[in-house]
Design an enzyme around this catalytic site. Structure first.
Site, PDB file in Angstrom:
ATOM      1  N   ASP A 217     -14.317  -4.384  22.797  1.00  0.00           N
ATOM      2  CA  ASP A 217     -13.950  -3.104  23.399  1.00  0.00           C
ATOM      3  C   ASP A 217     -14.909  -2.715  24.532  1.00  0.00           C
ATOM      4  O   ASP A 217     -15.803  -3.485  24.912  1.00  0.00           O
ATOM      5  CB  ASP A 217     -13.913  -2.048  22.279  1.00  0.00           C
ATOM      6  CG  ASP A 217     -12.747  -1.086  22.422  1.00  0.00           C
ATOM      7  OD1 ASP A 217     -12.346  -0.806  23.558  1.00  0.00           O
ATOM      8  OD2 ASP A 217     -12.255  -0.606  21.382  1.00  0.00           O
TER       9      ASP A 217
ATOM     10  N   ASP B 268      -4.435   3.198  24.927  1.00  0.00           N
ATOM     11  CA  ASP B 268      -3.918   2.926  23.584  1.00  0.00           C
ATOM     12  C   ASP B 268      -2.463   3.363  23.404  1.00  0.00           C
ATOM     13  O   ASP B 268      -2.063   4.441  23.830  1.00  0.00           O
ATOM     14  CB  ASP B 268      -4.744   3.668  22.533  1.00  0.00           C
ATOM     15  CG  ASP B 268      -6.136   3.083  22.397  1.00  0.00           C
ATOM     16  OD1 ASP B 268      -6.517   2.241  23.235  1.00  0.00           O
ATOM     17  OD2 ASP B 268      -6.836   3.477  21.456  1.00  0.00           O
TER      18      ASP B 268
HETATM   19  C1  GAL Z   1     -10.042   1.680  21.549  1.00  0.00           C
HETATM   20  C2  GAL Z   1      -9.087   0.502  21.560  1.00  0.00           C
HETATM   21  C3  GAL Z   1      -8.244   0.586  20.325  1.00  0.00           C
HETATM   22  C4  GAL Z   1      -9.146   0.541  19.104  1.00  0.00           C
HETATM   23  C5  GAL Z   1     -10.179   1.667  19.169  1.00  0.00           C
HETATM   24  C6  GAL Z   1     -11.195   1.575  18.046  1.00  0.00           C
HETATM   25  O1  GAL Z   1     -10.863   1.627  22.658  1.00  0.00           O
HETATM   26  O2  GAL Z   1      -8.314   0.547  22.716  1.00  0.00           O
HETATM   27  O3  GAL Z   1      -7.321  -0.484  20.307  1.00  0.00           O
HETATM   28  O4  GAL Z   1      -9.782  -0.701  19.049  1.00  0.00           O
HETATM   29  O5  GAL Z   1     -10.865   1.638  20.398  1.00  0.00           O
HETATM   30  O6  GAL Z   1     -12.130   2.606  18.086  1.00  0.00           O
END
Ligand code: GAL
Length: 377
Positions: free
Chosen positions: A126, A183
């Protein structure tokens, strides 16, 4: 070589968020096998954020939360492997993960080794808490090298939400797939906007490194960590069809213990999966330039074509309103002497030889998808 075809599997985030634990992972691995999902290609079982303790140990290594994962990650990886599946985990290029757990910034080589020791086969990586002046390409490359040095073959799944024109540099970091958008949440609008935002960028996606338009919401029906009203079963069909047509990785996001039959069958639809797993991975062409009633044309490796009609509007579309496909718009003029002999992939119906144009009725929030060959008229 990894990710020759779009990776397929399951990820914990959409449903479980921080409520992840080893029982959920074991049950999901069992379900992937028992429900026949493994047979159609789903392979990676991935734990997303919120698996670790808030602090590293005295050697600087990340520690799995013993309350959530009492048997430890190695034992869990062994279990997943015993099912013939692969095991995935999550970290972050910044100092912390998005949920505030330790990130891998400046710990890349240590963490990659830890993951390899645990038997990890897939790392989602991430982009939260990234030092502002540390460039993304360098951070992803650092982890790309660390994974290669770890002694284990680990699929590298980048997740920087499409920032910094990621599609232009991500391949050079060794990544095998890359999130290209923010997301997804469990709504029609969310998946539609995500998919359509990538129509012009799919040319960067292909064998070895695929554009990942986020995990699937099929079958969530308004429950779970990314709940936002939910979708109808038909809307989930449209969602899955778009992910297959765009050859995105297919990472199931629902709770398989409650997912309904419609969505299980949908996610096992062999016709759609065959399009998703087409070895040439050629991007579809937006034929009609209409982003609310898009028509896509796509080459397949075996010489066949896909012609796909979507309707994102609130009205059914028919020949008089939006769903006319002019074949010259994708290059097939009357003078070519050819038409398309098509089959509806959902009903199996052979609709015969079509020439010059087609009027297709598409219900609101639905899609119609054909597959076929050029044929002399
Ligand atoms: C976001 C990501 C999500 C999930 C989340 C977890 O940045 O896009 O898919 O992994 O973090 O905190």
């Amino acid at each position: 070589m990894l990710a020759q075809l779009p990776p397929m599997g399951w990820n914990s985030w959409n449903t479980f968020g921080h409520n992840i634990n080893e029982q959920v992972v074991r049950d999901t691995a069992d379900a992937i096998v028992n429900l026949g999902l493994k047979d159609v290609g789903y392979e990676y079982v991935v734990i997303d954020d919120c698996w670790s303790l808030r602090e590293r140990d005295e050697n600087g290594r990340m520690v799995a939360d013993p309350e959530k994962f009492p048997s430890g990650m190695k034992a869990l990886a062994d279990y997943v492997h015993s099912k013939g599946l692969k095991f995935g985990m999550y970290s972050c290029a910044g100092t912390r993960t998005c949920a505030g757990y330790p990130g891998s910034f400046d710990y890349e080589f240590i963490d990659a080794k830890t993951f390899a020791d645990w038997g990890v086969d897939f790392l989602k990586y991430d982009f939260c808490y990234k030092p502002r002046l540390a460039p993304g390409p360098i951070l992803y490359n650092r982890m790309g090298m660390a994974l290669k040095a770890s002694g284990r073959e680990i699929l590298f799944s980048a997740c920087n939400w499409g920032s910094d024109e990621v599609e232009k540099w991500i391949r050079s970091t060794g990544a095998h797939m890359y999130r290209s958008t923010g997301d997804v949440n469990d709504s029609f609008r969310s998946f539609k906007e995500i998919a359509m935002s990538q129509v012009d960028k799919l040319g960067y996606s292909g064998p070895g490194c695929y554009n990942d338009i986020d995990m699937l919401i099929c079958g969530m029906h308004g429950k779970g960590n990314v709940a936002n009203g939910g979708c109808t079963d038909t809307e989930y069909k449209v969602h899955f069809a778009l992910w297959c047509l765009f050859q995105s990785p297919l990472m199931i996001g629902s709770d398989l213990s409650v997912c309904n039959e419609y969505n299980l069958e949908l996610m096992k639809n062999k016709e759609l999966i065959a399009i998703n797993q087409d070895p040439e991975a050629r991007p579809p062409m937006l034929v009609n330039g209409d982003r609310e009633r898009p028509i896509f044309f796509k080459h397949l490796a075996n010489g066949e074509y896909v012609l796909a009609f979507f309707n994102f509007t609130d009205h059914a579309s028919d020949g008089t309103w939006g769903a006319t496909c002019e074949f010259y718009d994708f290059g097939l003029t009357a003078n070519s002497g050819y038409g398309l002999h098509l089959r509806d992939i959902f009903t199996g119906e052979d609709i015969g030889l079509k020439t010059e144009y087609m009027n297709v009725r598409v219900e609101s929030h639905d899609c119609v998808i054909y597959r076929g060959t050029l044929e002399k008229r």
